[in-house]
Design an enzyme around this catalytic site. Structure first.
Site, PDB file in Angstrom:
ATOM      1  N   GLU A  10       0.876  -1.160  -0.102  1.00 46.36           N
ATOM      2  CA  GLU A  10      -0.185   0.075   0.740  1.00 46.36           C
ATOM      3  C   GLU A  10       0.729   1.330  -0.196  1.00 46.36           C
ATOM      4  O   GLU A  10       0.220   3.228  -0.400  1.00 46.36           O
ATOM      5  CB  GLU A  10      -0.630   0.201   1.248  1.00 46.36           C
ATOM      6  CG  GLU A  10      -2.191  -0.751   1.284  1.00 46.36           C
ATOM      7  CD  GLU A  10      -2.872  -0.275   1.982  1.00 46.36           C
ATOM      8  OE1 GLU A  10      -2.964  -0.098   3.380  1.00 46.36           O
ATOM      9  OE2 GLU A  10      -4.220  -1.017   2.540  1.00 46.36           O
ATOM     10  N   HIS A  26       8.214 -26.900  -2.525  1.00 52.53           N
ATOM     11  CA  HIS A  26       7.825 -27.879  -3.025  1.00 52.53           C
ATOM     12  C   HIS A  26       6.324 -27.460  -3.871  1.00 52.53           C
ATOM     13  O   HIS A  26       5.555 -28.301  -4.788  1.00 52.53           O
ATOM     14  CB  HIS A  26       7.208 -29.386  -2.569  1.00 52.53           C
ATOM     15  CG  HIS A  26       9.170 -29.209  -1.647  1.00 52.53           C
ATOM     16  ND1 HIS A  26       9.033 -30.782  -1.174  1.00 52.53           N
ATOM     17  CD2 HIS A  26       9.011 -28.986  -0.187  1.00 52.53           C
ATOM     18  CE1 HIS A  26       9.706 -30.824  -0.782  1.00 52.53           C
ATOM     19  NE2 HIS A  26      10.201 -29.841  -0.264  1.00 52.53           N
ATOM     20  N   LYS A  72     -13.324   0.846  -2.980  1.00 53.04           N
ATOM     21  CA  LYS A  72     -14.262   0.922  -1.513  1.00 53.04           C
ATOM     22  C   LYS A  72     -15.851   1.551  -2.293  1.00 53.04           C
ATOM     23  O   LYS A  72     -16.886   1.363  -2.077  1.00 53.04           O
ATOM     24  CB  LYS A  72     -13.876   1.568  -0.172  1.00 53.04           C
ATOM     25  CG  LYS A  72     -13.098   1.066   0.390  1.00 53.04           C
ATOM     26  CD  LYS A  72     -12.399   1.596   1.636  1.00 53.04           C
ATOM     27  CE  LYS A  72     -11.117   0.840   2.531  1.00 53.04           C
ATOM     28  NZ  LYS A  72     -10.941   1.892   4.095  1.00 53.04           N
TER      29      LYS A  72
HETATM   30  O1  PA5 Z   1      -3.428   1.168   5.994  1.00 51.64           O
HETATM   31  C1  PA5 Z   1      -4.712   1.614   5.904  1.00 51.64           C
HETATM   32  O2  PA5 Z   1      -5.029   3.113   5.859  1.00 51.64           O
HETATM   33  C2  PA5 Z   1      -5.604   0.620   5.348  1.00 51.64           C
HETATM   34  O3  PA5 Z   1      -5.673  -0.563   5.185  1.00 51.64           O
HETATM   35  C3  PA5 Z   1      -6.632   0.377   6.281  1.00 51.64           C
HETATM   36  O4  PA5 Z   1      -5.833  -0.203   7.814  1.00 51.64           O
HETATM   37  C4  PA5 Z   1      -8.002  -0.924   6.151  1.00 51.64           C
HETATM   38  O5  PA5 Z   1      -8.402  -0.117   5.211  1.00 51.64           O
HETATM   39  C5  PA5 Z   1      -8.726  -0.354   7.452  1.00 51.64           C
HETATM   40  O6  PA5 Z   1      -9.300   0.773   7.684  1.00 51.64           O
HETATM   41  P1  PA5 Z   1     -10.157   1.645   8.430  1.00 51.64           P
HETATM   42  O7  PA5 Z   1      -9.031   1.356  10.366  1.00 51.64           O
HETATM   43  O8  PA5 Z   1     -10.747   2.416   8.610  1.00 51.64           O
HETATM   44  O9  PA5 Z   1     -11.448   0.857   9.302  1.00 51.64           O
END
Ligand code: PA5
Length: 417
Positions: free
Chosen positions: A271, A292, A406
């Site tokens: 990310e 394997h 999303k």
């Molecule tokens: O790194 C990030 O910001 C995302 O992966 C969030 O952690 C994930 O989408 C969950 O979001 P939230 O904590 O708002 O539910």
């Protein structure tokens, strides 16, 4: 201290692009001086300098109550809201049952967790910075019905929320019902939040020594600042290999207790770097199991891989290979040898073979499978990741691609196909 071993990079080590060291130094300076891209989310950088004793006392009180009054904790969260705690529990272990939910939309998962919890007393730690993420929000609806069945109008006393300081739906619900809440700091994004209440509260419940975890992270930061840490070298090497055509980094473990750490690492790097049509794709494999299945491809397939072996120097257990009268499997030459030594030889032999096949190998050495080493490792990776993404010219702290998917899913859920 986390160390790296470059022995199996072979001639790749000599092919470092000129100027990359300076780029890494510049990226580090911009991170420390908070004038980098996404600087409003760099609170995690100095978060480890000192422990917030007030917060620690509050979290300890809540976790003690959970451990005394309940038989289990259920953590609801996805992405950065659960991966760190899960990784730590996998790495260190714990002495209190912790379940996880809200990481998918599977009826099967809910049916399994409901079955596991239906006859238990349990608390819920609902972790969501935004408070509106689909998977954990749906999970909480189901869990709330279970809590209401168990505790009637007192159900909300068994919920602890970890969320934004002032905005979001979870914050609204917590305020309305007087639910105990902890804050995800404004300047720390989900995937950099393991050393905030997001990770620390579940870990306290699990019985993990979070003070040592924080001390390990602090020590790694001090090593980075005094030039003793290998974190910047890790950032440099992976970018050098990337520029040489290695677009996939495969994190390899030789102990399944490190596998969830790979999941956390994949989110952190994936990310942070994967944007603007570039970045190193983070993958993982668990050896020797996956030798394997994936071993053939790594040795001989498309030439786009770099391999990073995550190795624990001093394991918690070891066993001697038993000896029998008859050498039925031809392995008598190993009788009396240590299982950990054989694992180490397997890793050395594999790195050697993969290097010969064109895949460079870097080894990251973690001193032990304990809280202090893990804290150091979390910080090592977070810092290397921030610097590495900045070297690639992207904002390490946003995730526009995640927001896109999303939005697209929500559109379908509201309007239908
Ligand atoms: O790194 C990030 O910001 C995302 O992966 C969030 O952690 C994930 O989408 C969950 O979001 P939230 O904590 O708002 O539910």
């Amino acid at each position: 201290m986390i160390r790296i071993d470059t022995k199996y990079l072979g001639s790749f080590l000599e092919r470092m692009p000129t100027g990359l060291d300076e780029e890494v130094s510049k990226a580090q300076a911009s991170l420390e001086q908070k004038n980098c891209k996404g600087s409003e989310y760099t609170g995690w950088v100095e978060l480890v300098d000192s422990i917030d004793e007030n917060l620690m006392a509050q979290m300890t009180e809540v976790s003690n109550e959970i451990r005394e009054k309940a038989e289990a904790l259920l953590v609801i969260g996805i992405g950065g809201s659960y991966l760190g705690a899960k990784a730590a529990m996998n790495f260190i272990g714990g002495d209190f049952p912790v379940y996880f939910l809200g990481q998918n939309i599977s009826s099967h998962t809910w049916s399994q967790v409901r079955e596991a919890l239906k006859d238990k007393t349990f608390y819920v730690n609902f972790i969501s910075k935004s408070g509106g993420t689909l998977e954990p929000a749906l999970a909480f609806r189901f869990v709330r019905t279970l809590l209401e069945e168990k505790y009637n109008e007192e159900w909300h006393r068994y919920v602890v929320a970890t969320t934004d300081r002032e905005k979001g739906k979870l914050k609204g619900l917590a305020d309305r019902l007087g639910i105990t809440s902890f804050v995800v700091p404004d300047d720390v994004g989900g995937r950099y939040s393991v050393l905030t209440p997001v990770g620390l509260l579940p870990l306290l419940c699990a019985g993990v020594d979070v003070r040592s975890l924080m001390q390990g992270a602090k020590a790694e930061r001090e090593d980075i600042l005094s030039g003793q840490s290998d974190a910047l070298q890790y950032a440099t090497i992976r970018n050098a290999l990337y520029r040489g055509g290695k677009a996939v980094e495969m994190m390899v473990t030789y102990n399944p207790a490190l596998n969830d750490l790979c999941e956390w690492w994949k989110q952190l790097f994936g990310e942070s770097e994967g944007k603007s049509s570039q970045g190193i794709f983070p993958a993982s494999a668990s050896f020797t199991t996956d030798l394997h299945s994936l071993g053939q491809f790594i040795q001989d397939g498309t030439d786009f891989l770099m391999e990073t072996v995550l190795w624990v120097e001093k394991e918690n257990e070891d066993f001697e290979i038993p000896r029998f009268d008859e050498d039925t499997d031809g392995l008598d030459y190993l009788a009396g040898k240590s299982l950990n030594w054989i694992n180490e030889m397997a890793s050395e032999g594999t790195m050697k073979a993969h290097l010969a096949g064109g895949t460079p190998n870097l080894k990251i050495i973690v001193p032990a499978r304990d809280a202090r080493s893990l804290g150091a490792l979390f910080y090592f990776f977070e810092y290397a990741c921030g610097v590495s993404a900045l070297v690639q010219g992207v904002n390490p702290f946003d995730q526009p691609g995640v927001e896109d998917y999303k939005r697209s899913v929500k559109e379908l859920l509201v309007k239908g196909i």
